[in-house]
Design a protein around this motif. Sequence first.
Motif, PDB file in Angstrom:
ATOM      1  N   ARG A 279      31.159 -40.597  -6.013  1.00  0.00           N
ATOM      2  CA  ARG A 279      29.876 -41.273  -6.287  1.00  0.00           C
ATOM      3  C   ARG A 279      29.558 -41.237  -7.776  1.00  0.00           C
ATOM      4  N   ALA A 280      29.847 -40.117  -8.422  1.00  0.00           N
ATOM      5  CA  ALA A 280      29.603 -40.011  -9.860  1.00  0.00           C
ATOM      6  C   ALA A 280      30.486 -40.993 -10.635  1.00  0.00           C
ATOM      7  N   GLN A 281      31.731 -41.145 -10.210  1.00  0.00           N
ATOM      8  CA  GLN A 281      32.629 -42.074 -10.897  1.00  0.00           C
ATOM      9  C   GLN A 281      32.173 -43.519 -10.723  1.00  0.00           C
ATOM     10  N   LEU A 282      31.747 -43.882  -9.516  1.00  0.00           N
ATOM     11  CA  LEU A 282      31.263 -45.245  -9.303  1.00  0.00           C
ATOM     12  C   LEU A 282      29.966 -45.503 -10.064  1.00  0.00           C
ATOM     13  N   ALA A 283      29.101 -44.495 -10.122  1.00  0.00           N
ATOM     14  CA  ALA A 283      27.887 -44.630 -10.933  1.00  0.00           C
ATOM     15  C   ALA A 283      28.262 -44.832 -12.401  1.00  0.00           C
ATOM     16  N   GLY A 284      29.307 -44.128 -12.846  1.00  0.00           N
ATOM     17  CA  GLY A 284      29.783 -44.294 -14.217  1.00  0.00           C
ATOM     18  C   GLY A 284      30.296 -45.699 -14.480  1.00  0.00           C
ATOM     19  N   VAL A 285      30.946 -46.296 -13.491  1.00  0.00           N
ATOM     20  CA  VAL A 285      31.424 -47.669 -13.642  1.00  0.00           C
ATOM     21  C   VAL A 285      30.245 -48.633 -13.806  1.00  0.00           C
ATOM     22  N   VAL A 286      29.207 -48.440 -12.992  1.00  0.00           N
ATOM     23  CA  VAL A 286      28.009 -49.287 -13.109  1.00  0.00           C
ATOM     24  C   VAL A 286      27.364 -49.102 -14.482  1.00  0.00           C
ATOM     25  N   ILE A 287      27.292 -47.860 -14.930  1.00  0.00           N
ATOM     26  CA  ILE A 287      26.722 -47.575 -16.255  1.00  0.00           C
ATOM     27  C   ILE A 287      27.520 -48.289 -17.335  1.00  0.00           C
TER      28      ILE A 287
END
Length: 352
Positions: A256-264
């Motif tokens: 989830r943190a990695q996908l949030a990073g992609v959105v960021i």
Amino acid sequence: MSLSHADVRSWHQPLMIMVAAMSALVVVAGVGLFVDGRELMHQSVWAKPLKFGVSFVMYGATLAWLIPQLRRARRTMWAVGTLFAVAGLIDVGFIAVQAARGTYSHFNASTDTFDQIGQRIFQTGVFGLFGASLVVAVMLLFQRIGDAALTWSLRAGLGLAVLGMALASFITGSTSSAGPRTVEDAYGNPVPLVGGHGVGTPDGGGMPITNWSTTGGDLRAPHFISLHSIQMFVLTVLVLTFLGARIGWLRRERVRAQLAGVVIFGYSAVFAITAWQALRGQSLIHPDAATWTALAAAAVVTALLAALVVMVAHRNQRALRAEAARRSEQARRERAARHDERALGSKTAPTG
């Protein structure tokens, strides 16, 4: 994620008072759009108070929730939140008063005493808003709130908001080709303006609702994008958390943190590209080949990063399932072996 009345009561109260005041302004300005026919540059005098009211409701409510979550320097952070609330009330209050007076709140160089004093107070409030947001953003670097996805989303969101506020400092006479000029207020009286929102073009005749320029650059577009990034990032975390309860590979915090990073990354790229576009004097809705290329590159990289995260997460999920199946089979064999040993022992045991 549930939200109770007790939770809301624990939020930063001065900021919630500001949010309530801004909500009331939204209602008043919304009614004013329909019952008040006065206009500034072919736009209702109440359009700007409405937009600022909505923006401060969202941003203020986010800060009101966030500040009590910070465990370090609690008194200092409470004071910082109060500073933001006071500065917001002063700034948007001035915008609303000027709208009621039928004149301009931004760039107004009138010799009228009220306008001159109001401009000084207004500019001071802008620095208060920027400074308070910067302090909260810095404090977030040393504290964790929730899981990694939420923590990094909050950090990135506030960081982009601060950058957007800093970008707003470029909205001066140096970015507008119009220079000092005279326009009419809602009553047809001349008002001198120094500066403008546009880059390479004067204000006026912009897009519906936003009023962003259709003929040149407009730094209000990247300013808006950055200011509300924190809401977009938190919404992303909420969606990922919701899906994580239903999708196995999303239950891992790291994924989830990695996908949030992609959105960021993708959102930050859009902010950077729109800022670059505006500074080149180009309208948001009329991108050139360079802007399209940058957007396409950002979209491709973002999509590839998202695909990589999902692919690795699926692979790890399969590996975990295979490992779990292997351990289960090994445990089954060990139980069977112990059962056979006990059975063999009972057969060979001497009889009395």
